[in-house]
Design a protein around this motif. Structure first.
Motif, PDB file in Angstrom:
ATOM      1  N   GLY A   6       1.577   7.266  -6.275  1.00 56.09           N
ATOM      2  CA  GLY A   6       0.539   8.305  -6.290  1.00 56.09           C
ATOM      3  C   GLY A   6      -0.859   7.770  -6.537  1.00 56.09           C
ATOM      4  O   GLY A   6      -1.744   8.516  -6.984  1.00 56.09           O
ATOM      5  N   ALA A   7      -1.093   6.490  -6.255  1.00 51.97           N
ATOM      6  CA  ALA A   7      -2.433   5.911  -6.489  1.00 51.97           C
ATOM      7  C   ALA A   7      -3.448   6.513  -5.524  1.00 51.97           C
ATOM      8  O   ALA A   7      -3.141   6.781  -4.370  1.00 51.97           O
ATOM      9  N   ARG A   8      -4.680   6.726  -6.027  1.00 50.62           N
ATOM     10  CA  ARG A   8      -5.754   7.240  -5.164  1.00 50.62           C
ATOM     11  C   ARG A   8      -6.929   6.273  -5.099  1.00 50.62           C
ATOM     12  O   ARG A   8      -7.932   6.560  -4.477  1.00 50.62           O
ATOM     13  N   ASP A   9      -6.794   5.174  -5.832  1.00 50.22           N
ATOM     14  CA  ASP A   9      -7.917   4.258  -5.942  1.00 50.22           C
ATOM     15  C   ASP A   9      -7.378   2.840  -5.746  1.00 50.22           C
ATOM     16  O   ASP A   9      -6.403   2.451  -6.402  1.00 50.22           O
ATOM     17  N   ALA A  56     -10.454  -9.353  -4.517  1.00 50.82           N
ATOM     18  CA  ALA A  56     -11.260  -9.432  -3.292  1.00 50.82           C
ATOM     19  C   ALA A  56     -10.660  -8.531  -2.204  1.00 50.82           C
ATOM     20  O   ALA A  56     -11.391  -7.820  -1.507  1.00 50.82           O
ATOM     21  N   TYR A  57      -9.332  -8.531  -2.093  1.00 50.66           N
ATOM     22  CA  TYR A  57      -8.689  -7.701  -1.062  1.00 50.66           C
ATOM     23  C   TYR A  57      -8.855  -6.215  -1.388  1.00 50.66           C
ATOM     24  O   TYR A  57      -9.121  -5.393  -0.512  1.00 50.66           O
ATOM     25  N   ARG A  58      -8.765  -5.884  -2.676  1.00 43.52           N
ATOM     26  CA  ARG A  58      -8.962  -4.489  -3.084  1.00 43.52           C
ATOM     27  C   ARG A  58     -10.362  -4.008  -2.705  1.00 43.52           C
ATOM     28  O   ARG A  58     -10.541  -2.893  -2.216  1.00 43.52           O
ATOM     29  N   ALA A  59     -11.340  -4.876  -2.928  1.00 47.56           N
ATOM     30  CA  ALA A  59     -12.721  -4.505  -2.605  1.00 47.56           C
ATOM     31  C   ALA A  59     -12.883  -4.333  -1.092  1.00 47.56           C
ATOM     32  O   ALA A  59     -13.542  -3.399  -0.619  1.00 47.56           O
ATOM     33  N   LEU A 105       0.834  -1.210   0.000  1.00 50.48           N
ATOM     34  CA  LEU A 105       0.000   0.000   0.000  1.00 50.48           C
ATOM     35  C   LEU A 105       0.866   1.256   0.000  1.00 50.48           C
ATOM     36  O   LEU A 105       0.591   2.232  -0.699  1.00 50.48           O
ATOM     37  N   TRP A 106       1.900   1.199   0.810  1.00 48.56           N
ATOM     38  CA  TRP A 106       2.821   2.337   0.930  1.00 48.56           C
ATOM     39  C   TRP A 106       3.379   2.713  -0.442  1.00 48.56           C
ATOM     40  O   TRP A 106       3.378   3.865  -0.850  1.00 48.56           O
ATOM     41  N   ALA A 143      -8.517   0.212  -6.756  1.00 44.67           N
ATOM     42  CA  ALA A 143      -8.671  -0.578  -7.976  1.00 44.67           C
ATOM     43  C   ALA A 143      -7.396  -0.593  -8.824  1.00 44.67           C
ATOM     44  O   ALA A 143      -7.150  -1.523  -9.590  1.00 44.67           O
ATOM     45  N   GLU A 144      -6.559   0.454  -8.661  1.00 44.45           N
ATOM     46  CA  GLU A 144      -5.308   0.510  -9.447  1.00 44.45           C
ATOM     47  C   GLU A 144      -4.260  -0.487  -8.950  1.00 44.45           C
ATOM     48  O   GLU A 144      -3.258  -0.714  -9.622  1.00 44.45           O
TER      49      GLU A 144
END
Ligand code: SAH
Ligand code: SF4
Length: 392
Positions: A62-65, A75-78, A54-55, A67-68
């Motif tokens: 620079g991810a904000r979502d 499943a973990y993203r959701a 995540l870091w 889903a990226e």
């Protein structure tokens, strides 16, 4: 109030949980992030790896979502999206000066606004960030000091200013691009925007630790400068817990004048401040301290002042930054004449100090030092009120 009591104690700190119940991950330290993930169902055994992933996405890419984040299972993203968000303050306006300086008006939770300034230079660029809305202190030459509303910025809102500027400058690595392939547009950070960073110590520290983290924004601690008006008890903590470079708003060579210009001097006077500064380089393992000195006509700009300054700072590895006073509507001072500033600089130079004169940047958009003040919060505080707040 005792000398070590924090003045920030009755400022409002906003809760991290957003209204819809999701938690913003931006600004959490690695350890806080780990605990938060575990508290929301990430198995203990996986937590360290998840933090690292995540870091990287948040601070390196620079991810904000969620889903990226393609190296995490769907499943973990959701699951992450159900509990968390990745939010940074919103840039509500941007002004670009004739000299390329960019001033961002940044809206933080509660509708408050602070300013962030990007100053491009040859081969580098400095981002000047804010640590508080307004300032509890009342330096008489500073525009921010006249602004009424104050709250501490959260760590997420502080590091979020860096992230917002990277968005605007399109500075995040592109897919497939490694670290350091392009020269960095934001190569330096200065905590010289609105607020007194040492009165918001924990949030500033956490934000700067994220900025310095090698797997995140990855700026060396020697490229971060924290400027303080002289909050003596926190200076040692800054050395030990952040280790960045230190700048101090010195501005006067006698207690009588400094009491008027930088009223916190009545609490920690020049001698006390100098003692703390003498200890700083050893404790933080950094080279020199920057003494900021605003040049005010007929107030602090005589040859005698320059000579006194040299005597006072003897023995401290130092550089002196002379700042021509930047005017603002209703300011009670004038900028020293150019010849005076040069004569002052010359005395310092001959005594062996680097004494650059800071060229005002972004003056046409009121982005220069000490001119920052958000338009939504023009109300003036009463001096007595501020002094009571600051325990002076
Ligand atoms: N509160 C911190 C950091 C923010 S101010 C501090 O006081 O150090 C950043 C620098 O700009 C400080 O040295 C401050 O004294 C200086 N400054 C404030 N108002 C100014 C003005 N009108 N013109 C020039 N410099 C100013
Ligand atoms: Fe606050 Fe710094 Fe301005 Fe003083 S100079 S009022 S400490 S922001």
């Amino acid at each position: 109030m005792s000398a070590s009591a924090p003045i920030t104690q009755d400022l409002v700190t906003i809760p991290r949980k957003l209204p819809e119940g999701r938690i913003n991950l931006v600004g959490l330290t690695r350890e806080a992030l780990r605990e938060t993930l575990v508290a929301h169902g990430t198995p203990e055994k996986q937590a360290k790896m998840r933090v690292a992933q995540l870091w990287q996405w948040i601070y390196h890419r620079g991810a904000r979502d969620f889903a990226e984040m393609t190296n995490l299972s769907k499943a973990y993203r959701a699951e992450l999206a159900r509990h968390f968000t990745i939010e940074i303050p919103e840039v509500v306006s941007k002004q670009v000066s004739a000299d390329g300086t960019r001033k961002y008006l940044v809206r933080i939770a509660g509708g408050h606004e602070v300013e962030t300034v990007y100053i491009p230079e040859e081969g580098r660029g400095t981002l000047c960030i804010s640590s508080q809305v307004g300032c509890t202190l009342t330096c008489s030459f500073c525009h921010t000091g006249t602004q009424k509303l104050v709250r501490n910025l959260t760590a997420g809102e502080i590091v979020g200013q860096v992230m917002a500027a990277r968005d605007d400058l399109d500075e995040w690595p592109r897919p497939g691009e490694g670290m350091g392939e392009r020269p960095r547009l934001i190569s330096n950070i200065v905590l010289m925007g609105m607020g007194e960073p040492l009165y918001n110590f924990e949030n500033v520290r956490d934000a700067m630790q994220i900025a310095m983290d090698g797997e995140g924004i990855s700026l060396s601690r020697r490229r971060i400068t924290l400027s303080t008006s002289g909050v003596v008890p926190e200076i040692i903590r800054c050395a030990e817990e952040i280790g960045c470079l230190l700048a101090v708003s010195f501005h006067a060579t006698t207690d009588e004048v400094r009491d008027r210009l930088v009223p916190i001097n009545r609490k920690w006077n020049i001698a006390t401040l100098l003692d703390a500064l003498r200890a700083y380089p050893r404790l933080s393992n950094s080279e020199r301290i920057t003494f900021e000195y605003v040049m005010l006509k007929d107030v602090n700009d005589s040859d005698a002042d320059a000579r006194r300054l040299v005597r006072l700072i003897a023995g401290i590895p130092a550089k002196i930054n002379l700042i021509p006073f930047n005017e603002w509507p209703g300011a009670p001072y004038e900028r020293s004449d150019w010849e005076r500033i040069e004569a002052f600089a010359d005395i310092l130079y001959k005594a062996g100090y680097a004494a650059p004169i800071r060229t005002p940047r972004g003056e046409d958009i009121m982005a220069a030092c000490g001119q920052l003040k958000s338009a939504t919060e023009r109300a003036k505080k009463r001096r007595a009120e501020i002094e009571a707040e600051a325990g002076l």
